[in-house]
Design a protein around this motif. Structure first.
Motif: not given
Length: 626
Positions: A478-479, A484, A487, A505-506, A508-510, A512-513
């Motif tokens: 998940t990292t 990334a 995602v 959302k995805f 932003d998740e990208t 974040k990672v």
């Protein structure tokens, strides 16, 4: 940029002080690529006078005593031998311009002369021949400023001894030296060079004539061995022992000698285009190899240059314009078994893809084939992918992951060349034999998602990516950069479906990672920021779009990126600035977008350049230009 960042991190963890020596530097950018640490010292050797360095040291010519010592050493004498006091020896090194490479060559040449003529006569002959060389070049301005011209004359005389009837200088050594330089990258196995020369001694008219007609295989082999011994003795060819396979490799010793050797091709074939000469010599090597292969002389090839052929024979076929032979061999079951067996799945796949790329480029450039080069290469890739899957099923679990990686690379090449359905089928076949929890199965699902997105099949793309993320979750992945990437692609698929909220959302998740390791993910962060900025742009959120695109541009500029993506960021940010009436800034961004597009023409459509130029002219009130 990523590789430099990774190397910097590695060095920081393992050393505090670093000394690097870079040889034959031509440009400042080469120096910049090797600046890793603050506590670092770089020493460069160069012939350029224009490098931006802290201080320079000009290397002086040899003194006469140093030159004499080098001459005697290369000739096989002790440095303090009385020969150093002779008038002839001093005259010889002075005629060489005190140039180390020329003196080294002349010392080797003297040693060969001495073996047949004795010391006194050899010195006299050598001094006279060098006197003729310098007389010939004395009035040349180039000679006065560059001693390489006397080196060329020395090489020319040393490889043209008078051996043939009628007191004409032989061309045998020149043919051997030049063909080796033209046909092979160096170093090359000794046996491969001998295979080429043996074939040339059978087919080159000038060589056959000098030999007095076609000779037996044994006599040709004897003469080929003699040519190699002579060129090694002169220092033109060096022998390198490879400890990995305990074979002898050959290389032309110095760049000046390599340039001279290549130039000989024109002299040996007056009036013939250099490209045609190269094709003839590559064809000679290919024919020699294929003859042995057709005769099933497997053991002989195995002892000689079989390993070299696995790596390079297809390239020689392409350079010989024997495209049909290359196509047949790349898809030949026996060759595939041998190549993949000897080199392993990973290396063999890389070699195959390199060969196919070269073949595609050559056939496109040539334009003589009735077949579509892309269809030809796609057919080969499809066959090889099927071969890999079949071999994996036969050999079992030990090689499944390597086979999966190979199919991924082959499928990506198919998709890149416009054959997405064929790539998709190979991915599906590979997934059937791979363990579901393997990392490579996630990579293949990601590849299928990419293909479906390119085909505008967004629902299947999302299904592939959801399956991929599920398997990654089961493996606790998940990292990291690959997670990334998956995602980010899901965000792209959602954006294509106009599901803006989920896409954001995805994205932003990208970010974040990626921001967990910003130093090593700067390129990826810039891309993700650009995608997020474009999503704001699509939603009409111009202020947010301008801010995020500005952050992306700042990051890309900081790492020195030059890409189509960077050009697009400038382009869209320029539009937003124009909408905000910030005309000078918009003009600057459009100018930078055009410059970046021109630097990446292989990725940019000319229409994009025209549209951007038109917008720029409009902002400048140049309606005619617009």
């Amino acid at each position: 940029f990523q590789l430099k960042s990774e190397m910097t991190q590695l060095l920081r963890e393992n050393t505090s002080n670093l000394l690097l020596v870079l040889d034959d530097v031509q440009d400042d950018i080469e120096i910049e690529w090797f600046r890793f640490l603050d506590q670092q010292c770089l020493v460069v050797t160069t012939q350029s006078q224009n490098l931006s360095v802290t201080w320079k040291l000009d290397v002086e010519l040899l003194t006469e005593d140093e030159a004499l010592e080098l001459f005697l050493t290369e000739a096989g004498y002790a440095p303090d031998d009385p020969l150093a006091n002779s008038f002839e020896a001093k005259s010889i090194v002075q005629r060489c311009g005190l140039h180390p490479l020329t003196i080294r060559m002349v010392g080797r040449w003297f040693s060969l002369k001495e073996a047949t003529a004795g010391v006194v006569k050899a010195l006299e002959e050598l001094d006279q021949e060098l006197s003729s060389c310098t007389a010939k070049l004395r009035h040349s301005h180039s000679y006065k400023s560059n001693p390489k011209y006397i080196l060329s004359e020395v090489m020319n005389l040393s490889v043209s001894p008078v051996l043939t009837a009628g007191c004409q200088p032989t061309s045998l050594m020149k043919t051997c030296l030049s063909s080796m330089a033209v046909v092979f990258e160096h170093p090359v196995p000794r046996e491969a060079v001998m295979l080429l020369w043996t074939e040339l001694f059978l087919i080159e008219p000038q060589v056959v004539a000098e030999l007095g007609g076609k000779l037996s295989s044994r006599k040709i082999q004897k003469r080929v061995n003699f040519m190699l011994e002579a060129l090694v003795a002169l220092g033109l060819i060096g022998e390198v022992n490879n400890h990995k396979d305990e074979r002898i490799y050959l290389e032309i010793s110095h760049k000046s000698q390599l340039d001279y050797a290549k130039s000989l091709a024109r002299e040996l074939h007056v009036g013939v285009d250099e490209k045609e000469i190269a094709e003839q010599w590559h064809r000679a090597f290919v024919n020699a190899y294929l003859t042995k292969r057709a005769d099933d002389k497997v053991e002989e090839l195995e002892q000689a240059c079989r390993e070299y052929a696995y790596n390079n024979i297809v390239l020689h076929m392409i350079r010989a314009r024997k495209y049909n032979n290359a196509v047949r061999l790349l898809g030949d079951d026996r060759f595939l078994v041998e190549r993949f067996g000897a080199r392993g799945f990973e290396t063999a796949t890389k070699l195959h893809l390199r060969d196919c790329k070269e073949l595609l480029n050559a056939m496109e450039l040539d334009g003589d084939s009735n077949e579509d080069p892309y269809e030809v290469v796609a057919s080969i890739d499809t066959k090889v992918a099927a071969f890999v899957i079949a071999e994996a099923q036969k050999q079992g679990d030990d090689i499944l992951l390597d086979a999966g990686k190979a199919v991924h690379e082959l499928g990506f090449a198919l998709a890149e060349n416009g054959f997405s359905p064929e790539a998709f089928l190979q991915y599906k076949s590979a997934l059937k034999i791979l363990p579901k929890r393997s990392h490579i199965s996630c990579v293949l699902l990601y590849g299928m998602g990419v293909i479906n997105l390119l085909r505008n099949d967004h629902s299947r793309c999302l299904k592939n990516l959801n399956d991929c993320l599920k398997r990654m979750g089961e493996n606790n992945i998940t990292t990291g950069a690959f997670y990334a990437e998956v995602v980010l692609l899901k965000g792209d698929a959602l954006l294509a479906q106009c599901d803006y909220e989920e896409a954001m959302k995805f994205y932003d998740e990208t970010l974040k990672v990626l921001l967990c390791d910003p130093t090593n993910n700067r390129v990826e962060i810039g891309i993700a920021m650009y995608r997020k900025g474009m999503l704001h742009y699509a939603r009409g959120e111009k202020e947010d779009a301008l801010k995020v695109l500005g952050d992306s541009i700042a990051l890309k500029g900081k790492i020195g990126e030059s890409s189509a993506n960077f050009a697009a960021a400038y382009y869209f940010a320029g539009h937003l600035l124009a909408d905000h009436k910030r005309i000078p800034e918009a003009i600057d961004y459009f100018e930078k977008a055009i410059h970046m597009m021109k630097d990446n023409l292989d990725e940019i459509d000319n229409v994009d350049i025209y549209l951007t130029t038109g917008k720029l002219c409009e902002l400048r009130d140049d309606m005619d230009g617009s």
